[in-house]
Motif scaffolding. Structure first.
Motif, mmCIF file in Angstrom:
data_model
loop_
_atom_site.group_PDB
_atom_site.id
_atom_site.type_symbol
_atom_site.label_atom_id
_atom_site.label_comp_id
_atom_site.label_asym_id
_atom_site.label_seq_id
_atom_site.Cartn_x
_atom_site.Cartn_y
_atom_site.Cartn_z
ATOM 1 N N ALA A 22 0.825 -1.206 0.000
ATOM 2 C CA ALA A 22 0.000 0.000 0.000
ATOM 3 C C ALA A 22 0.864 1.262 0.000
ATOM 4 O O ALA A 22 0.573 2.217 -0.726
ATOM 5 C CB ALA A 22 -0.932 -0.010 1.210
ATOM 6 N N VAL A 23 1.924 1.258 0.797
ATOM 7 C CA VAL A 23 2.826 2.407 0.839
ATOM 8 C C VAL A 23 3.511 2.598 -0.512
ATOM 9 O O VAL A 23 3.596 3.715 -1.030
ATOM 10 C CB VAL A 23 3.875 2.248 1.966
ATOM 11 C CG1 VAL A 23 4.985 3.286 1.835
ATOM 12 C CG2 VAL A 23 3.206 2.354 3.333
ATOM 13 N N ASN A 24 3.968 1.508 -1.106
ATOM 14 C CA ASN A 24 4.637 1.607 -2.407
ATOM 15 C C ASN A 24 3.691 2.139 -3.475
ATOM 16 O O ASN A 24 4.093 2.953 -4.311
ATOM 17 C CB ASN A 24 5.227 0.262 -2.812
ATOM 18 C CG ASN A 24 6.474 -0.069 -2.029
ATOM 19 O OD1 ASN A 24 7.116 0.809 -1.455
ATOM 20 N ND2 ASN A 24 6.829 -1.334 -1.973
ATOM 21 N N LYS A 25 2.423 1.707 -3.466
ATOM 22 C CA LYS A 25 1.449 2.225 -4.433
ATOM 23 C C LYS A 25 1.250 3.723 -4.235
ATOM 24 O O LYS A 25 1.165 4.480 -5.201
ATOM 25 C CB LYS A 25 0.113 1.502 -4.286
ATOM 26 C CG LYS A 25 0.082 0.131 -4.894
ATOM 27 C CD LYS A 25 -1.294 -0.492 -4.755
ATOM 28 C CE LYS A 25 -1.294 -1.896 -5.298
ATOM 29 N NZ LYS A 25 -2.609 -2.540 -5.149
ATOM 30 N N CYS A 26 1.177 4.136 -3.000
ATOM 31 C CA CYS A 26 1.009 5.557 -2.702
ATOM 32 C C CYS A 26 2.221 6.350 -3.187
ATOM 33 O O CYS A 26 2.081 7.430 -3.763
ATOM 34 C CB CYS A 26 0.807 5.735 -1.203
ATOM 35 S SG CYS A 26 0.483 7.431 -0.707
ATOM 36 N N LEU A 27 3.405 5.813 -2.962
ATOM 37 C CA LEU A 27 4.620 6.504 -3.390
ATOM 38 C C LEU A 27 4.727 6.572 -4.906
ATOM 39 O O LEU A 27 5.159 7.582 -5.456
ATOM 40 C CB LEU A 27 5.856 5.816 -2.795
ATOM 41 C CG LEU A 27 6.012 5.934 -1.281
ATOM 42 C CD1 LEU A 27 7.195 5.101 -0.810
ATOM 43 C CD2 LEU A 27 6.179 7.381 -0.872
ATOM 44 N N SER A 29 2.227 6.651 -7.009
ATOM 45 C CA SER A 29 1.281 7.656 -7.505
ATOM 46 C C SER A 29 1.786 9.072 -7.240
ATOM 47 O O SER A 29 1.574 9.966 -8.046
ATOM 48 C CB SER A 29 -0.106 7.454 -6.895
ATOM 49 O OG SER A 29 -0.095 7.721 -5.516
ATOM 50 N N SER A 30 2.490 9.282 -6.123
ATOM 51 C CA SER A 30 3.030 10.619 -5.860
ATOM 52 C C SER A 30 4.206 10.916 -6.781
ATOM 53 O O SER A 30 4.448 12.070 -7.120
ATOM 54 C CB SER A 30 3.451 10.766 -4.398
ATOM 55 O OG SER A 30 4.607 10.022 -4.113
ATOM 56 N N GLY A 47 9.041 10.337 -4.507
ATOM 57 C CA GLY A 47 8.476 9.010 -4.248
ATOM 58 C C GLY A 47 9.491 7.907 -4.490
ATOM 59 O O GLY A 47 9.588 6.951 -3.717
ATOM 60 N N THR A 51 10.941 5.310 -1.686
ATOM 61 C CA THR A 51 10.817 3.871 -1.908
ATOM 62 C C THR A 51 12.172 3.189 -1.776
ATOM 63 O O THR A 51 12.288 2.153 -1.119
ATOM 64 C CB THR A 51 10.213 3.587 -3.294
ATOM 65 O OG1 THR A 51 8.932 4.213 -3.378
ATOM 66 C CG2 THR A 51 10.062 2.100 -3.534
#
Length: 69
Positions: A22-27, A29-30, A47, A51
């Motif tokens: 979830a954190v990686n997906k958020c990063l 997208s940013s 991002g 990561t």
């Protein structure tokens, strides 16, 4: 319910994996947002930097319940 050490470890591993994803997906997208990475100046995005930093960390010495891994 009775939890064994193996079931607690499986739950912890699953949680950590889901959280990291979830954190990686958020990063990601940013990182795709030009406003978030300095306007596309050719530098590595914020991002991407976060990561790489997160992936370079070592595994925790204790689990979520304070037990040694």
């Amino acid at each position: 319910m009775i939890y064994t050490d193996l079931s607690v470890e499986a739950i912890e591993k699953s949680f950590r994996s889901a959280f990291e994803n979830a954190v990686n997906k958020c990063l990601v997208s940013s990182a795709e947002n030009p406003a978030g990475n300095g306007g596309g100046s050719g530098k590595e995005s914020v991002g991407s930097q976060y990561t790489k930093q997160a992936n370079g960390r070592s595994e925790a010495k204790t689990n979520l319940w304070g037990h040694n891994n």
